[in-house]
Design an enzyme around this catalytic site. Sequence first.
Site, PDB file in Angstrom:
ATOM      1  N   SER A  83       0.791  -1.231   0.000  1.00  0.00           N
ATOM      2  CA  SER A  83       0.000   0.000   0.000  1.00  0.00           C
ATOM      3  C   SER A  83       0.825   1.284   0.000  1.00  0.00           C
ATOM      4  O   SER A  83       0.257   2.376  -0.034  1.00  0.00           O
ATOM      5  CB  SER A  83      -0.958   0.008   1.191  1.00  0.00           C
ATOM      6  OG  SER A  83      -2.037  -0.872   0.970  1.00  0.00           O
ATOM      7  N   LYS A  86      -0.042   3.715  -2.681  1.00  0.00           N
ATOM      8  CA  LYS A  86      -1.063   4.749  -2.530  1.00  0.00           C
ATOM      9  C   LYS A  86      -0.466   6.139  -2.349  1.00  0.00           C
ATOM     10  O   LYS A  86      -1.146   7.149  -2.568  1.00  0.00           O
ATOM     11  CB  LYS A  86      -1.977   4.415  -1.349  1.00  0.00           C
ATOM     12  CG  LYS A  86      -2.817   3.157  -1.527  1.00  0.00           C
ATOM     13  CD  LYS A  86      -3.758   2.961  -0.347  1.00  0.00           C
ATOM     14  CE  LYS A  86      -4.649   1.746  -0.513  1.00  0.00           C
ATOM     15  NZ  LYS A  86      -3.960   0.478  -0.230  1.00  0.00           N
ATOM     16  N   SER A 323      -6.250   3.148   4.529  1.00  0.00           N
ATOM     17  CA  SER A 323      -5.639   2.448   3.388  1.00  0.00           C
ATOM     18  C   SER A 323      -6.686   1.744   2.535  1.00  0.00           C
ATOM     19  O   SER A 323      -6.638   0.530   2.312  1.00  0.00           O
ATOM     20  CB  SER A 323      -4.599   1.436   3.898  1.00  0.00           C
ATOM     21  OG  SER A 323      -3.714   1.056   2.859  1.00  0.00           O
TER      22      SER A 323
END
Length: 529
Positions: A83, A86, A323
């Site tokens: 993640s 992101k 997230s």
Amino acid sequence: MRLSRRITIMLAGAVLATGIAGSGVPAGARDPAPGVADLTRDLDQILADSRLDPARAGVAVRAAATGEDLYSLDADKLFTPASNTKLLTSAAALDTLGTDFRFTTDVLAASTVGRTVVGDLTLRGTGDPTMLAADYDALAAKVAAAGVKVVTGRLIADDTWFDDVRLGTDWAWDDEPYYYAGQISALTAAPDTDYDAGSVIVSVAPGDGPGKAATVSTTPATGYVKIVNRAVTGDETDVLVERQHGTDTVVVSGTVSEPYDEWVAVWDPALYAASLFREGLTRHGVKVLGPTVRGTAPAKAATVASRRSMTLGDLLVPFLKLSNNMHAEILTKTMGRKVSGAGTWAAGLAVTTAFAQANGVKTLRLRDGSGLSRVDALTPAGITALLAAVRGKPWFPTWYAALPIAGQAERMVGGTLRSRMGGTAAAGNVHAKTGSLTGVTALSGYVTSADGEPLVFSVISNGYLSGPPRDLEDRIAVRLAQFSRKAAVDEAAAARSVTPRSSPQETAPSSSRRSAGDLECSWLKPARC
């Protein structure tokens, strides 16, 4: 690699301590930057953990304002970032769409005569991941308030703002029924204000007594998802909630002794959203005579009702704090739609890639916006370059505040770092993005040193066989929060004032060494990434 770095630092220190031949520079004038040698030694010690022996770890630390590299371990190597992807997606979305960007959801009709829509009524989405059942009900209320009582045709679910590829490239097939790998659609719905678009919450509770059928419900309450209840009341909770592939049938089995919730991705988000809207129309006295189908709004259809989402600046909070994978993918396709007119992963990833390369990320591979793909690849050096570069962007304060903050218990403040680094110099200081897949953990972001100097850092570990070594990430972040150039300078000056300069060993800068106990992580609290 860690040993070779330590040898390099030692050799560099020896050369600088004795002066450079022919340079005219006196010995000691080019000593390593105060505090950096100690930082290097301490980070090397942290990263010497045996859990990393069969694994790969990449670390980059730099001064945010000057770009000075303070520490580097395989920083230019490619790693699976999870993640941490992101960071790129969210920054590119802010730069491309703007903090005030909003999604719209419209209800359209080609022809209205009095209180009757002659023909079809269309529900058209542009990707809003924040639409709840209550929002579809409110939209239905607006249709009724506009005077509509009857629709002679069908209810059309129009999700053509994006393409029809709803699952990401390389996503694991066994993740497909779960909320974190939900299908991406321009028309969708979330069950609560975490905004996990395209999912429902299946709740299982004990029934009337031992051996009796469990009670199963959904949030939102909907008939779109078919529940097959095979669960019974028992002495323990051991529940399996499975959506059958290619359907919206959810089978619940096992035993339950206390309430249990599972977030489940629906098979077709557009038709699911349309079903919620249709239920709202019925509640508000609007009768649709035809069936619900997928389709496209007529070219000359007029808007009957509309809803605009919260701003992108506001959406960043649940997106980054929690997230949220679906937000990343929806924003990726939205960027593609804006820049090239194509709401596809390919078009959106081209936008993110160009933005990343323009902001210091030299080497990367992106297959999605969330990091759920194991083929995504980033370098710690690239991530820190981007973190430093975007500090001058007008949207940076909004983005920085939306990142998880270490040790802050409030869920929409601390996010995925709320249970980490509490009671340390990093608490309330570190703003960083976590990343987690099986065999992958990452932490990248910002920390202010003990001197008030802004630093950027990235720590990525791949291929470990133990539990996630997140404690090492935390120890690094805490050490960076303790980093001080001034303390090292003061200590070195004090040492020189009482120590003859004739001894090479004693004229080298004194260190601000900390005991091994300072590097312990007994302060860590259990946390989930």
